[in-house]
Write a protein that holds these residues in place. Structure first.
Motif, mmCIF file in Angstrom:
data_model
loop_
_atom_site.group_PDB
_atom_site.id
_atom_site.type_symbol
_atom_site.label_atom_id
_atom_site.label_comp_id
_atom_site.label_asym_id
_atom_site.label_seq_id
_atom_site.Cartn_x
_atom_site.Cartn_y
_atom_site.Cartn_z
ATOM 1 N N LEU A 29 -46.632 104.192 26.167
ATOM 2 C CA LEU A 29 -47.159 103.714 27.445
ATOM 3 C C LEU A 29 -46.616 102.325 27.772
ATOM 4 O O LEU A 29 -46.243 102.051 28.924
ATOM 5 C CB LEU A 29 -48.682 103.697 27.395
ATOM 6 C CG LEU A 29 -49.390 103.186 28.647
ATOM 7 C CD1 LEU A 29 -49.099 104.093 29.841
ATOM 8 C CD2 LEU A 29 -50.891 103.081 28.408
ATOM 9 N N ALA A 30 -46.558 101.450 26.775
ATOM 10 C CA ALA A 30 -46.009 100.112 27.005
ATOM 11 C C ALA A 30 -44.541 100.185 27.401
ATOM 12 O O ALA A 30 -44.080 99.435 28.270
ATOM 13 C CB ALA A 30 -46.188 99.263 25.749
ATOM 14 N N SER A 31 -43.785 101.094 26.776
ATOM 15 C CA SER A 31 -42.375 101.255 27.145
ATOM 16 C C SER A 31 -42.225 101.753 28.579
ATOM 17 O O SER A 31 -41.330 101.327 29.301
ATOM 18 C CB SER A 31 -41.698 102.216 26.170
ATOM 19 O OG SER A 31 -40.363 102.456 26.528
ATOM 20 N N VAL A 32 -43.121 102.656 28.998
ATOM 21 C CA VAL A 32 -43.054 103.173 30.367
ATOM 22 C C VAL A 32 -43.422 102.098 31.379
ATOM 23 O O VAL A 32 -42.764 101.931 32.414
ATOM 24 C CB VAL A 32 -43.988 104.398 30.505
ATOM 25 C CG1 VAL A 32 -44.186 104.770 31.965
ATOM 26 C CG2 VAL A 32 -43.414 105.583 29.748
ATOM 27 N N LEU A 33 -44.476 101.326 31.095
ATOM 28 C CA LEU A 33 -44.953 100.345 32.060
ATOM 29 C C LEU A 33 -44.043 99.118 32.142
ATOM 30 O O LEU A 33 -43.870 98.543 33.221
ATOM 31 C CB LEU A 33 -46.379 99.902 31.693
ATOM 32 C CG LEU A 33 -47.451 100.988 31.739
ATOM 33 C CD1 LEU A 33 -48.802 100.405 31.354
ATOM 34 C CD2 LEU A 33 -47.530 101.630 33.116
ATOM 35 N N ALA A 34 -43.477 98.716 31.001
ATOM 36 C CA ALA A 34 -42.689 97.485 30.975
ATOM 37 C C ALA A 34 -41.193 97.727 30.965
ATOM 38 O O ALA A 34 -40.432 96.774 31.138
ATOM 39 C CB ALA A 34 -43.067 96.651 29.745
ATOM 40 N N GLY A 35 -40.748 98.950 30.742
ATOM 41 C CA GLY A 35 -39.319 99.224 30.661
ATOM 42 C C GLY A 35 -38.648 99.168 32.016
ATOM 43 O O GLY A 35 -39.220 99.590 33.030
ATOM 44 N N PRO A 36 -37.405 98.680 32.069
ATOM 45 C CA PRO A 36 -36.698 98.614 33.358
ATOM 46 C C PRO A 36 -36.175 99.969 33.824
ATOM 47 O O PRO A 36 -35.925 100.159 35.017
ATOM 48 C CB PRO A 36 -35.549 97.641 33.071
ATOM 49 C CG PRO A 36 -35.289 97.800 31.596
ATOM 50 C CD PRO A 36 -36.622 98.082 30.970
ATOM 51 N N GLU A 37 -35.999 100.912 32.918
ATOM 52 C CA GLU A 37 -35.430 102.210 33.260
ATOM 53 C C GLU A 37 -36.537 103.171 33.707
ATOM 54 O O GLU A 37 -37.702 103.030 33.310
ATOM 55 C CB GLU A 37 -34.680 102.788 32.061
ATOM 56 C CG GLU A 37 -33.516 101.910 31.599
ATOM 57 C CD GLU A 37 -32.829 102.490 30.382
ATOM 58 O OE1 GLU A 37 -33.303 103.531 29.885
ATOM 59 O OE2 GLU A 37 -31.837 101.896 29.942
ATOM 60 N N PRO A 38 -36.186 104.199 34.503
ATOM 61 C CA PRO A 38 -37.220 105.139 34.977
ATOM 62 C C PRO A 38 -37.874 105.949 33.863
ATOM 63 O O PRO A 38 -39.073 106.196 33.890
ATOM 64 C CB PRO A 38 -36.448 106.043 35.946
ATOM 65 C CG PRO A 38 -35.241 105.268 36.329
ATOM 66 C CD PRO A 38 -34.883 104.427 35.152
#
Length: 290
Positions: free
Chosen positions: A193-202
């Motif tokens: 979830l953190a990767s999805v919310l904070a990641g620059p990629e879709p």
């Protein structure tokens, strides 16, 4: 020796002498220092076997053993773990050797775990050490292979935590789902979830799989009446829905959001008392979950 202190001192002296031999023998043969890791690991496995032989098991014969054997067994267990740790430190510069030491030591501790009559507390501690050693070996191999997928590191740890939690729920009737399943569910859901919310990629596939996993967690928790999966999975689904809404904010005309929001407000106002009762029933149902 009859005195416990003398017996413990003799065991430690023997372990120290064996470790010194395991280190000096490869050095005398012109080998690098990391070559001593495997002889040290053999010493640790031998000490672990001696600890199993001297530790009293929970049987009728255990009451006839000398009382001095219990502290000696605990000292040997601790000494074996310390020697294995030194062996791992010697191989820290070469990933494949470190992974091999971790995997072999996890197998040795798992075999020690299978002894009959082992106390429950020590069995849990040994199981944690064996699982942690195997997990560390897997992480080292993944890092050495250049694997950068986040879930490759988090999912094995989460699987171990969930397995231990499910076993604890079966063996301890008064245990709730939060201490048993909470850590494993956090390890499954929150890093992704953190990767999805904070990641620059879709990251569309990660979002889809995380949503499916969170939905499965909610359904499983509702079926077994466990509060932790329902709350954690529902929270992740809510955050994902808000994230998707924010991503699609610029893709649709603004009047669509205003129309949907207005219809939602009208429907909520028309059924306000019913929604309050539904919300109260939902809160009561979640509170009753274990």
């Amino acid at each position: 020796a009859r005195a416990v202190e003398v017996r413990v001192a003799g065991c430690l002296a023997a372990v120290g002498a064996a470790c010194a031999l395991a280190v000096t023998a490869p050095l005398a043969g012109g080998q690098p220092l990391r070559a001593a890791a495997y002889p040290l690991l053999a010493v640790a496995a031998l000490v672990l076997a001696l600890a199993a032989a001297t530790s009293p098991a929970r049987t009728a014969a255990a009451s006839r053993r000398p009382a001095a054997q219990a502290p000696v067994g605990r000292v040997l267990d601790a000494a074996a773990q310390a020697v294995a740790l030194v062996a791992a430190v010697l191989t820290v510069e070469v990933a494949r050797h470190l992974a091999t030491v971790c995997v072999l030591w996890g197998v040795a501790v798992a075999l020690r775990l299978l002894r009959r009559g082992e106390p429950a507390g020590r069995r849990w501690a040994l199981a944690g050490i064996a699982a942690g050693s195997e997990l560390l070996g897997a992480w080292v191999l993944l890092a050495a292979g250049g694997v950068t997928v986040l879930e490759a590191y988090t999912l094995p740890a989460a699987a171990l935590a969930l397995g231990a939690g499910l076993l604890a729920l079966r063996t301890r009737p008064g245990l709730t789902s939060w201490p048993a399943l909470g850590p494993g569910l956090v390890a499954v859901l929150l890093p992704s979830l953190a990767s999805v919310l904070a990641g620059p990629e879709p990251q569309p596939w990660r979002r889809l799989l995380l949503g499916a996993a969170a939905l499965g967690v909610v359904l499983a928790g509702a079926a077994r009446r466990w509060q932790a999966p329902v709350v954690l999975g529902g929270g992740v689904l809510a955050l994902l829905a808000l994230h998707e809404l924010a991503r699609g904010w610029d893709l649709l005309p603004r009047w669509i959001y205003l129309a949907v929001g207005g219809l939602a407000l009208v429907g909520l106002a028309a059924t306000y008392e019913r929604r309050r009762r539904d919300l109260a029933r939902l809160r009561a149902a979640v509170t009753r979950l274990g």
